[in-house]
Design a protein around this motif. Structure first.
Motif, mmCIF file in Angstrom:
data_model
loop_
_atom_site.group_PDB
_atom_site.id
_atom_site.type_symbol
_atom_site.label_atom_id
_atom_site.label_comp_id
_atom_site.label_asym_id
_atom_site.label_seq_id
_atom_site.Cartn_x
_atom_site.Cartn_y
_atom_site.Cartn_z
ATOM 1 N N ALA A 32 3.790 13.757 15.649
ATOM 2 C CA ALA A 32 2.377 13.842 16.040
ATOM 3 C C ALA A 32 1.534 12.909 15.193
ATOM 4 O O ALA A 32 1.835 12.672 14.012
ATOM 5 C CB ALA A 32 1.882 15.279 15.873
ATOM 6 N N PRO A 33 0.479 12.353 15.765
ATOM 7 C CA PRO A 33 -0.449 11.532 14.960
ATOM 8 C C PRO A 33 -1.041 12.370 13.827
ATOM 9 O O PRO A 33 -1.289 13.568 13.987
ATOM 10 C CB PRO A 33 -1.527 11.118 15.975
ATOM 11 N N PRO A 34 -1.281 11.754 12.662
ATOM 12 C CA PRO A 34 -1.757 12.524 11.507
ATOM 13 C C PRO A 34 -3.283 12.625 11.477
ATOM 14 O O PRO A 34 -3.992 11.968 12.241
ATOM 15 C CB PRO A 34 -1.262 11.689 10.325
ATOM 16 N N VAL A 35 -3.763 13.462 10.565
ATOM 17 C CA VAL A 35 -5.193 13.546 10.248
ATOM 18 C C VAL A 35 -5.322 13.169 8.775
ATOM 19 O O VAL A 35 -4.876 13.913 7.896
ATOM 20 C CB VAL A 35 -5.758 14.950 10.504
ATOM 21 N N VAL A 36 -5.897 12.025 8.481
ATOM 22 C CA VAL A 36 -5.955 11.521 7.110
ATOM 23 C C VAL A 36 -7.380 11.300 6.618
ATOM 24 O O VAL A 36 -7.590 10.943 5.462
ATOM 25 C CB VAL A 36 -5.160 10.201 6.969
ATOM 26 N N THR A 37 -8.392 11.506 7.473
ATOM 27 C CA THR A 37 -9.782 11.333 7.054
ATOM 28 C C THR A 37 -10.074 12.251 5.878
ATOM 29 O O THR A 37 -9.667 13.413 5.887
ATOM 30 C CB THR A 37 -10.721 11.686 8.230
ATOM 31 N N PRO A 38 -10.752 11.764 4.836
ATOM 32 C CA PRO A 38 -11.420 10.476 4.655
ATOM 33 C C PRO A 38 -10.588 9.447 3.878
ATOM 34 O O PRO A 38 -11.141 8.481 3.376
ATOM 35 C CB PRO A 38 -12.647 10.870 3.847
ATOM 36 N N HIS A 39 -9.295 9.685 3.784
ATOM 37 C CA HIS A 39 -8.426 8.731 3.080
ATOM 38 C C HIS A 39 -8.318 7.429 3.864
ATOM 39 O O HIS A 39 -8.396 7.424 5.092
ATOM 40 C CB HIS A 39 -7.036 9.352 2.893
ATOM 41 N N GLN A 40 -8.124 6.330 3.134
ATOM 42 C CA GLN A 40 -7.984 5.014 3.754
ATOM 43 C C GLN A 40 -6.598 4.458 3.449
ATOM 44 O O GLN A 40 -6.387 3.844 2.397
ATOM 45 C CB GLN A 40 -9.070 4.075 3.228
ATOM 46 N N PRO A 41 -5.620 4.693 4.328
ATOM 47 C CA PRO A 41 -4.280 4.106 4.109
ATOM 48 C C PRO A 41 -4.291 2.636 4.494
ATOM 49 O O PRO A 41 -3.999 2.265 5.633
ATOM 50 C CB PRO A 41 -3.383 4.940 5.023
ATOM 51 N N ARG A 42 -4.602 1.789 3.566
ATOM 52 C CA ARG A 42 -4.840 0.372 3.874
ATOM 53 C C ARG A 42 -3.586 -0.343 4.374
ATOM 54 O O ARG A 42 -3.688 -1.241 5.213
ATOM 55 C CB ARG A 42 -5.406 -0.337 2.636
ATOM 56 N N LEU A 43 -2.422 0.021 3.878
ATOM 57 C CA LEU A 43 -1.209 -0.646 4.356
ATOM 58 C C LEU A 43 -0.994 -0.356 5.841
ATOM 59 O O LEU A 43 -0.690 -1.262 6.622
ATOM 60 C CB LEU A 43 0.004 -0.196 3.539
ATOM 61 N N ASP A 44 -1.145 0.904 6.243
ATOM 62 C CA ASP A 44 -0.950 1.258 7.651
ATOM 63 C C ASP A 44 -1.985 0.561 8.536
ATOM 64 O O ASP A 44 -1.670 0.152 9.658
ATOM 65 C CB ASP A 44 -1.045 2.773 7.814
ATOM 66 N N TRP A 45 -3.210 0.436 8.034
ATOM 67 C CA TRP A 45 -4.239 -0.290 8.789
ATOM 68 C C TRP A 45 -3.861 -1.765 8.922
ATOM 69 O O TRP A 45 -3.988 -2.356 9.994
ATOM 70 C CB TRP A 45 -5.593 -0.158 8.081
ATOM 71 N N GLN A 46 -3.400 -2.355 7.821
ATOM 72 C CA GLN A 46 -3.043 -3.770 7.865
ATOM 73 C C GLN A 46 -1.833 -4.022 8.768
ATOM 74 O O GLN A 46 -1.737 -5.084 9.387
ATOM 75 C CB GLN A 46 -2.761 -4.284 6.446
#
Length: 597
Positions: A369-383
């Motif tokens: 399932a898609p995660p809930v990570v707010t308000p964390h910023q996983p920059r590697l996954d975004w990149q």
């Protein structure tokens, strides 16, 4: 489904909001611990409202100026939920909504981002409250359906600039104003209500006419379409950009003059002079910030930008590198219309059997399932999401990332998986690594399969990064080409306080994920604030009454109500009369005895 400049916008908003916080809440020079409201506070606080206006209005406008066919066709949200950087589980359910509702949601987004921000400067309080709750509703829906770190929470904080002390006091149960209905209403109240209703009616009429809203009774749905052309929109934008600057200037001028009047009302010659001096300093800073913000704001219309006074452009050029004011424009274009591109890393020891490397947050395993990570910023996954949009040569960092995984660098591996048991090569680094490009789609609500229900379906598209190993000429060439060859680390004193403190802090939070650490900090801060609030309450349990307390020497009124106070005064009066009656009776009794004697 995020505009290609979403990451800079996120950090730029944090920088600008942080700088405004210095102006809104500076150090108290003469009263260090004082939290009293100051006459000039509304002037600097106005900048927060202006930032919110620039953010929302530009975000709505750029969707149309980009000429993205999904935004013009009102179909953007049919792609958005599955193609955004890191969806949430709620995004899967939102993706299943009917197309007519998705199109209506796009219309609502345009109304909230383009039309309603004009109400930020409305003189009628209820219109500003309507604008506040509209913005909060949009941001909450985005938080529920997408992981955009602190961005939406920060936007909600900026929206608090639309509220006043009275409304916040009602939330906290400290409202001092008694809302008594009077009939007939005063002329001012009647005109205010009439203007408010007219604004709502105009907003509804504009929405219906601009987006062709029409109820289809036969199909039981709401039809919508863009009822204007790109040329008409550009002409409208050119006509309103500079008047909006004028609207902001008038609103700021009113706040400045009101603050000056409050300074004149301060008691004491010295304090009046001190308040006026503060007003002059902070007003100058506010006007300067407003002036330089006009340059990035008018980027939405180049002709309006060219008409600005050259001195404003010079001022902006002098401070541009500090990013204290920025241009905004979120979700400019929809990407992944043909499927969500996703990079999947694979490792192997023998170049025959390959094992996928799962990330903590980005899509990979179709059954997770898609995660809930707010308000964390996983920059590697975004990149990784941004890297999938183009060739790997457009993301030089990806080559270095693969190189570090081949070396088995622990700090890099922890960016992929905090839990070592979830990383398939925790015992020994892989000998070979390659990357494949897949297209991902959300599964439909009617799709079924054996075993756990999958959230995604995917299809292999092409190779993203070739198979490489340590010492491979292809890898070495890419590292040299991007200037990523190993270099000697700069020498730092081993006993420096800051590096030691950061290392100790990192070791302390090492076993925990980013969202866990952040939410723990938030809960600790909320607990401290709650305990402080409870500590300020008077002992005895009952909160202080809102009516005027008794004078010294009078009995304490524990009922707290006006009616109870009248009853007690009546009882006290009766008791006093009874006491006087007893005194007279006693006196009469003594007198009668003397007569008998």
């Amino acid at each position: 489904a995020v505009g290609d400049s979403c990451v800079p916008h996120r950090d730029s908003l944090l920088l600008e909001a942080g700088f405004l916080a210095v102006l809104v809440a500076p150090l108290h020079l003469l009263k260090w611990r004082s939290t009293a409201w100051r006459p000039h506070d509304s002037v600097t606080f106005w900048l927060v409202r202006w930032l919110l206006f620039r953010l929302m209005f530009a975000s709505g406008v750029v969707k149309l100026t980009s000429r993205c066919p999904t935004w013009w066709g009102l179909t953007a949200l049919t792609y958005h939920y599955e193609t955004q950087c890191i969806p949430t589980p709620a995004a899967w359910f939102a993706h299943q909504l009917p197309v007519w509702f998705q199109k209506f949601s796009v219309v609502a987004t345009y109304v909230i981002e383009i039309a309603i921000p004009l109400l930020f400067f409305a003189p009628i309080r209820r219109l500003r409250l309507f604008a506040f709750y509209s913005q909060v509703l949009l941001q909450v829906l985005i938080i529920l359906t997408g992981n955009y770190n602190f961005f939406n929470m920060l936007t909600i904080v900026l929206a608090f600039s639309l509220l006043d002390e009275e409304h916040v006091g009602r939330w906290l149960g400290r409202s001092k104003r008694r809302h008594a209905s009077t009939w007939p209403p005063s002329l001012r109240s009647f005109l205010s209500t009439l203007l408010e209703l007219s604004t709502y009616a105009l907003l509804l009429y504009w929405s219906v006419q601009s987006f062709g809203l029409e109820i289809n009774w036969e199909k039981r749905l709401l039809d919508s379409k863009v009822a204007f052309t790109y040329h008409e929109f550009k002409m409208w934008l050119q006509a309103v950009t500079l008047p909006l600057v004028g609207l902001g200037f008038l609103s700021l001028s009113w706040e400045i003059l009101s603050a000056l009047y409050r300074c004149a009302c301060v008691r004491g010659c010295f304090w009046k002079l001190w308040a006026t001096l503060q007003w002059a300093v902070f007003t100058t800073a506010t006007v300067g910030m407003f002036a330089i913000s006009l340059v990035p704001f008018t980027y939405i219309d180049r002709e309006s930008n060219d008409k600005l006074w050259p001195g404003i452009h010079q001022m902006f050029s002098a401070v541009e590198r500090f990013q204290v004011v920025n241009s905004y424009g979120l979700f400019r274009r929809m990407t992944g219309v043909g499927g969500r591109p996703e990079v999947v890393l694979e490792g192997s020891y023998d170049k025959q059997s390959w094992t996928e490397i799962e990330f903590m947050y980005k899509p990979g395993n179709v059954s997770v399932a898609p995660p809930v990570v707010t308000p964390h910023q996983p920059r590697l996954d975004w990149q990784m999401w941004f890297a999938a949009l183009d060739h790997h040569s457009s993301s030089p960092w990806f080559t270095s990332f693969v190189y570090r995984l081949l070396q088995g660098k622990e700090d890099v591996i922890r960016l992929v998986q905090v839990d070592e048991s979830q990383y398939p090569f925790s015992a020994r680094p892989p000998v070979y690594i390659r990357a494949q490009l897949y297209k991902y789609w959300f599964t439909g609500s009617a799709e079924g399969s054996q075993g756990p229900a999958p959230w995604w379906r995917r299809q292999h598209f092409q190779e993203f990064f070739p198979t490489v190993s340590l010492g491979d000429p292809v890898l070495e060439n890419l590292l040299s080409q991007h200037g990523l060859k190993d270099k000697l680390a700069p020498l730092r004193p081993a006993d420096a306080l800051l590096p030691w403190l950061l290392r100790s802090l990192r070791q302390l939070v090492r076993p925990f994920s980013g969202p866990t650490v952040l939410w723990s900090l938030y809960l600790v801060a909320a607990t401290v604030c709650l305990l402080r609030a409870l500590g300020r309450r008077p002992r005895g349990g009952a909160p202080p009454a809102r009516h005027k307390g008794p004078r010294r020497g009078e009995p304490t009124d524990r009922g707290g109500g006006e009616k109870n106070g009248q009853v007690r005064r009546k009882e006290a009066k009766e008791a006093e009369e009874k006491g006087e009656g007893r005194a007279r009776g006693a006196a009469d009794g003594h007198g009668g005895t003397k007569k008998k004697k």
